[in-house]
Design a protein around this motif. Structure first.
Motif, PDB file in Angstrom:
ATOM      1  N   GLY A  65       6.879   4.123  18.082  1.00 14.08           N
ATOM      2  CA  GLY A  65       6.062   5.093  17.366  1.00 14.08           C
ATOM      3  C   GLY A  65       5.290   4.512  16.207  1.00 14.08           C
ATOM      4  O   GLY A  65       5.046   5.192  15.194  1.00 14.08           O
ATOM      5  N   CYS A  66       4.858   3.255  16.325  1.00 13.76           N
ATOM      6  CA  CYS A  66       4.111   2.615  15.241  1.00 13.76           C
ATOM      7  C   CYS A  66       2.766   3.295  15.003  1.00 13.76           C
ATOM      8  O   CYS A  66       2.141   3.815  15.936  1.00 13.76           O
ATOM      9  N   ILE A  67       2.330   3.251  13.746  1.00 16.84           N
ATOM     10  CA  ILE A  67       0.993   3.734  13.410  1.00 16.84           C
ATOM     11  C   ILE A  67       0.006   2.574  13.305  1.00 16.84           C
ATOM     12  O   ILE A  67      -1.211   2.792  13.315  1.00 16.84           O
ATOM     13  N   ALA A  68       0.520   1.337  13.209  1.00 18.92           N
ATOM     14  CA  ALA A  68      -0.347   0.160  13.140  1.00 18.92           C
ATOM     15  C   ALA A  68       0.446  -1.080  13.527  1.00 18.92           C
ATOM     16  O   ALA A  68       1.631  -1.180  13.234  1.00 18.92           O
ATOM     17  N   VAL A  69      -0.230  -2.006  14.191  1.00 11.01           N
ATOM     18  CA  VAL A  69       0.349  -3.297  14.558  1.00 11.01           C
ATOM     19  C   VAL A  69      -0.591  -4.382  14.058  1.00 11.01           C
ATOM     20  O   VAL A  69      -1.801  -4.337  14.321  1.00 11.01           O
ATOM     21  N   GLU A  70      -0.038  -5.342  13.328  1.00  8.81           N
ATOM     22  CA  GLU A  70      -0.836  -6.428  12.756  1.00  8.81           C
ATOM     23  C   GLU A  70      -0.719  -7.714  13.563  1.00  8.81           C
ATOM     24  O   GLU A  70       0.276  -7.934  14.255  1.00  8.81           O
ATOM     25  N   PHE A  71      -1.725  -8.548  13.404  1.00 10.59           N
ATOM     26  CA  PHE A  71      -1.724  -9.932  13.883  1.00 10.59           C
ATOM     27  C   PHE A  71      -2.253 -10.773  12.727  1.00 10.59           C
ATOM     28  O   PHE A  71      -3.208 -10.377  12.054  1.00 10.59           O
ATOM     29  N   ARG A  72      -1.648 -11.940  12.506  1.00 12.16           N
ATOM     30  CA  ARG A  72      -2.097 -12.824  11.435  1.00 12.16           C
ATOM     31  C   ARG A  72      -2.224 -14.238  11.965  1.00 12.16           C
ATOM     32  O   ARG A  72      -1.438 -14.665  12.812  1.00 12.16           O
ATOM     33  N   THR A  73      -3.192 -14.980  11.441  1.00 13.73           N
ATOM     34  CA  THR A  73      -3.364 -16.367  11.854  1.00 13.73           C
ATOM     35  C   THR A  73      -4.063 -17.152  10.749  1.00 13.73           C
ATOM     36  O   THR A  73      -4.609 -16.584   9.802  1.00 13.73           O
ATOM     37  N   HIS A  74      -4.010 -18.465  10.886  1.00 10.82           N
ATOM     38  CA  HIS A  74      -4.676 -19.368   9.935  1.00 10.82           C
ATOM     39  C   HIS A  74      -6.193 -19.212  10.059  1.00 10.82           C
ATOM     40  O   HIS A  74      -6.735 -19.104  11.160  1.00 10.82           O
ATOM     41  N   TRP A  75      -6.859 -19.205   8.914  1.00 13.37           N
ATOM     42  CA  TRP A  75      -8.321 -19.106   8.889  1.00 13.37           C
ATOM     43  C   TRP A  75      -8.970 -20.163   9.789  1.00 13.37           C
ATOM     44  O   TRP A  75      -9.974 -19.903  10.447  1.00 13.37           O
ATOM     45  N   LEU A  76      -8.397 -21.371   9.825  1.00 17.43           N
ATOM     46  CA  LEU A  76      -9.005 -22.461  10.583  1.00 17.43           C
ATOM     47  C   LEU A  76      -8.580 -22.491  12.052  1.00 17.43           C
ATOM     48  O   LEU A  76      -9.062 -23.331  12.804  1.00 17.43           O
ATOM     49  N   ASN A  77      -7.698 -21.582  12.471  1.00 16.32           N
ATOM     50  CA  ASN A  77      -7.281 -21.535  13.872  1.00 16.32           C
ATOM     51  C   ASN A  77      -8.249 -20.627  14.629  1.00 16.32           C
ATOM     52  O   ASN A  77      -7.961 -19.467  14.928  1.00 16.32           O
ATOM     53  N   GLN A  78      -9.410 -21.195  14.951  1.00 17.97           N
ATOM     54  CA  GLN A  78     -10.478 -20.402  15.549  1.00 17.97           C
ATOM     55  C   GLN A  78     -10.081 -19.871  16.929  1.00 17.97           C
ATOM     56  O   GLN A  78     -10.439 -18.748  17.295  1.00 17.97           O
ATOM     57  N   ARG A  79      -9.328 -20.659  17.689  1.00 18.92           N
ATOM     58  CA  ARG A  79      -8.912 -20.202  19.015  1.00 18.92           C
ATOM     59  C   ARG A  79      -8.049 -18.944  18.906  1.00 18.92           C
ATOM     60  O   ARG A  79      -8.234 -17.982  19.658  1.00 18.92           O
TER      61      ARG A  79
END
Length: 199
Positions: A128-142
């Motif tokens: 029942g999530c209202i939001a799911v995040e993803f995070r990554t390094h600024w320089l990890n363009q892929r």
């Protein structure tokens, strides 16, 4: 059973996701060795001799209620990587999908798309999530490109967010999918593996 503290088992056409176990250490080493993933400076994939410490940290975070550590297996049941439901926030019904890495041979295949599809469905439809995040390094363009192609939107950049092992600081790009967007994202993801997705 508290679902927020229990790693799920999920299955699709291309992948099976199971709770990570200490007995997976050798299979994790083999998956990481495919592409020597630990040598990519912008990722946190453990080197072979660091796998036990990486597992210790994963299970410590799980025991503290912060993460749920998961093994990702291909259609044949071979372990090809790992991911987590992390930074769990059941009070605010939010979490992050992170710590994700795959053997080189399954990168840019339907494995990642289906893994994310299964985890997102679990987050929105079971937890029942209202939001799911993803995070990554600024320089990890892929990684940034792959996250955007899932249908996530960029929220912003956390400057000097984390210190890396070499002493440098990571700028972290934050993306999210919110509850109201999930039906459209789900349709988008359901179409991609069938179309021979290579992202």
């Amino acid at each position: 059973m508290n679902l927020w503290s229990t790693p799920p088992s999920l299955a699709g056409t291309h992948v099976r996701i199971d709770p990570l176990r200490r007995e997976d250490a050798d299979a994790l080493r083999a998956a990481a060795a495919d592409g020597e993933l630990w040598s990519l400076w912008y990722t946190s994939v453990p080197a072979p001799d660091g796998m036990e410490a990486w597992l210790d940290e994963a299970f410590a975070r799980q025991d503290a209620g912060r993460d749920l550590a998961l093994a990702v297996r291909d259609a044949r049941g071979t372990l090809v990587g790992s991911t987590r439901l992390c930074n769990l926030d059941p009070v605010n019904r939010r979490l992050e999908i992170g710590y994700t890495w795959y053997a080189q041979r399954v990168q840019r295949s339907a494995v990642n798309t289906e893994t994310k599809r299964l985890l997102l469905a679990y987050a929105f439809e079971t937890l029942g999530c209202i939001a799911v995040e993803f995070r990554t390094h600024w320089l990890n363009q892929r990684s940034r490109t792959a996250i955007a192609r899932l249908g996530a939107k960029q929220d912003g950049v956390l400057r000097n967010h984390q210190r890396l092992p070499d002493g440098s600081f990571r700028d972290t790009v934050v993306f999210s999918i919110i509850e109201s967007e999930w039906p459209a994202v789900k349709r988008h993801l359901d179409a991609r593996p069938a179309a021979g997705d290579r992202a």
